[in-house]
Design a protein around this motif. Structure first.
Motif, PDB file in Angstrom:
ATOM      1  N   VAL A  74       0.861  -1.183   0.000  1.00 18.68           N
ATOM      2  CA  VAL A  74       0.000   0.000   0.000  1.00 18.68           C
ATOM      3  C   VAL A  74       0.898   1.233   0.000  1.00 18.68           C
ATOM      4  N   ALA A  78      -2.540  -2.411   8.524  1.00 17.02           N
ATOM      5  CA  ALA A  78      -2.053  -2.211   7.158  1.00 17.02           C
ATOM      6  C   ALA A  78      -0.635  -1.649   7.153  1.00 17.02           C
ATOM      7  N   ARG A  79      -0.391  -0.661   7.998  1.00 11.18           N
ATOM      8  CA  ARG A  79       0.930  -0.027   8.044  1.00 11.18           C
ATOM      9  C   ARG A  79       2.019  -0.976   8.548  1.00 11.18           C
ATOM     10  N   VAL A 122      -5.828 -10.527   4.703  1.00  3.46           N
ATOM     11  CA  VAL A 122      -5.595  -9.083   4.837  1.00  3.46           C
ATOM     12  C   VAL A 122      -6.575  -8.419   5.801  1.00  3.46           C
ATOM     13  N   PHE A 158       1.996  -4.218   5.467  1.00  2.00           N
ATOM     14  CA  PHE A 158       1.890  -4.164   4.011  1.00  2.00           C
ATOM     15  C   PHE A 158       2.393  -2.861   3.408  1.00  2.00           C
ATOM     16  N   LEU A 218      -6.933  -3.664   1.684  1.00  2.00           N
ATOM     17  CA  LEU A 218      -5.815  -3.093   2.438  1.00  2.00           C
ATOM     18  C   LEU A 218      -5.794  -1.569   2.319  1.00  2.00           C
ATOM     19  N   GLU A 219      -6.050  -1.071   1.117  1.00  2.00           N
ATOM     20  CA  GLU A 219      -6.073   0.382   0.916  1.00  2.00           C
ATOM     21  C   GLU A 219      -7.190   1.021   1.742  1.00  2.00           C
ATOM     22  N   THR A 251     -10.127  -5.663  12.811  1.00  2.00           N
ATOM     23  CA  THR A 251     -10.156  -4.645  11.761  1.00  2.00           C
ATOM     24  C   THR A 251     -11.441  -4.746  10.942  1.00  2.00           C
ATOM     25  N   GLN A 298      -8.404  -0.155   4.567  1.00  2.00           N
ATOM     26  CA  GLN A 298      -7.993  -0.197   5.967  1.00  2.00           C
ATOM     27  C   GLN A 298      -6.931   0.863   6.259  1.00  2.00           C
ATOM     28  N   ALA A 299      -6.046   1.084   5.289  1.00  2.00           N
ATOM     29  CA  ALA A 299      -5.039   2.133   5.458  1.00  2.00           C
ATOM     30  C   ALA A 299      -5.693   3.501   5.622  1.00  2.00           C
ATOM     31  N   GLU A 347      -5.929   0.682  10.280  1.00  2.00           N
ATOM     32  CA  GLU A 347      -4.818   1.494   9.788  1.00  2.00           C
ATOM     33  C   GLU A 347      -3.486   0.963  10.322  1.00  2.00           C
TER      34      GLU A 347
END
Length: 367
Positions: free
Chosen positions: A157, A339-340, A296, A343, A276-277, A302, A279-280, A336
């Motif tokens: 991401v 994801a960070r 993911v 990924f 993933l995007e 999440t 969640q980011a 967030e």
């Protein structure tokens, strides 16, 4: 180390891979039969093969062989096991890593016995195989005649774009539920609409005030647009549902910023980078238990993982999130962080670099 990417140069995933690999100090160049647009990094050389389309994957073997002889790479990284995998095998260059992406192992070999034969030959010829998810690794192993190590190299991401701190979210008293996805049968947008209709019906019966404070947003273009619009009308949720249409990848963060809950009820998904995007961007998610999606999402932390083809269960989880602002906020923060931590493109590029190094070491031992 000099690495040549044989891949679709117009794909955002190709662009991200080569950009972050170059940042690691790898000398990267791209060879593609697909055209390059303005979004491609100007500092990375691209060589366009002369032949296009299905036949191009066979006819480009000779031009590719000539290019590789001129460029003298240490390693070739081929992306997509069907088309470009065929070109690489016919070129007979070694060593090369073959990266499978999704439909090349989930759909392509099911078209005919010839397609299956072609995929098996391409996989067997590669020095190393990489997959974006564990689920896709299991699928790929079905087409190998002998047990082999398949490396996991997920897509990452871009947190410089996908971050809730980067975009001001509009303050409003509406809870928006939706997705950003191509409108094709495989991605289950029809299942999503059935789930959303159930959400609306239940809220209308039990929480009438809240039923006036929800909206549904479907972002993406595709062949099923008209059919899905008709379905929304049939389900009686057309007044709540906005079909945004196709958007450029650069504007996806702005679209995600308009959502409060992200849903992905795909029938098949090789990885799940869109989830993933989301969640980011600090969105709680509800996803189906297929392919790489469970890899993911952290269940009950999440978001929620539900049975595929089960709009009732999806609706139940969506309602749970709609009714509980504190739960949404907690999941958003967890999403967030998850994801960070796992990924980032930097970390994914480092994983791919390790695959290159291991492949080179193994190849030198064999020759």
């Amino acid at each position: 180390m000099k690495v040549i990417f044989l891949s679709n140069a117009s794909s955002i995933h190709t662009i991200q891979w080569v950009k972050y690999l170059a940042n690691l100090g790898i000398d990267v160049e791209v060879i593609s039969q697909h055209p390059v647009d303005n979004s491609f990094p100007a500092h990375i050389p691209v060589h366009v093969l002369p032949f296009k389309g299905f036949l191009g994957y066979f006819l480009n073997a000779i031009p590719l062989r000539k290019l590789l002889k001129e460029l003298q790479p240490d390693l070739l990284n081929v992306h997509y096991a069907s088309g470009y995998g065929t070109t690489a095998r016919l070129t007979n260059f070694h060593p090369y890593v073959l990266s499978v992406w999704g439909s090349d192992v989930f759909e392509f070999p099911l078209r005919s016995s010839l397609h299956k034969y072609l995929l098996k030959k391409n996989l067997a010829a590669a020095d190393s195989i990489a997959s974006t998810s564990i689920a896709m690794r299991k699928q790929t192993l079905k087409f190998l005649d002998q047990e082999r190590i398949i490396f996991i190299t997920p897509f990452g991401v871009n947190f410089s774009k996908f971050s809730r701190g980067k975009i001001d979210k509009e303050k409003q008293d509406i809870i928006t539920i939706g997705t950003v996805k191509t409108l094709k049968h495989v991605y289950g947008i029809d299942i999503l609409l059935h789930a959303l209709a159930k959400v609306y019906k239940i809220l209308e019966q039990k929480h009438s005030i809240l039923s006036n404070k929800i909206s549904f947003r479907i972002t993406g273009g595709g062949p099923d647009l008209q059919k899905l619009q008709q379905l929304a009308n049939h389900l009686g949720i057309q007044h709540l549902t906005t079909f945004v249409g196709k958007v450029e990848h650069d504007t996806v963060p702005q679209e995600l910023a308009k959502l409060d809950i992200y849903i992905a009820l795909s029938r098949q998904e090789s990885f799940g980078v869109a989830v993933l995007e989301a969640q980011a961007m600090g969105l709680p998610v509800v996803v189906s238990n297929v392919g790489g999606l469970p890899e993911v999402v952290k269940q009950d932390e999440t978001g929620y993982i539900v049975e595929t083809e089960n709009p009732d269960q999806a609706a139940e989880m969506i309602i749970k999130l709609v009714l509980d602002q504190q739960l949404r906020d907690e999941f958003a923060m967890n999403a967030e962080h998850f994801a960070r931590q796992n990924f980032s493109w930097e970390a994914c590029a480092q994983q791919m670099q390790k695959v290159y190094q291991d492949t080179l070491v193994s190849f030198k031992k064999r020759v």
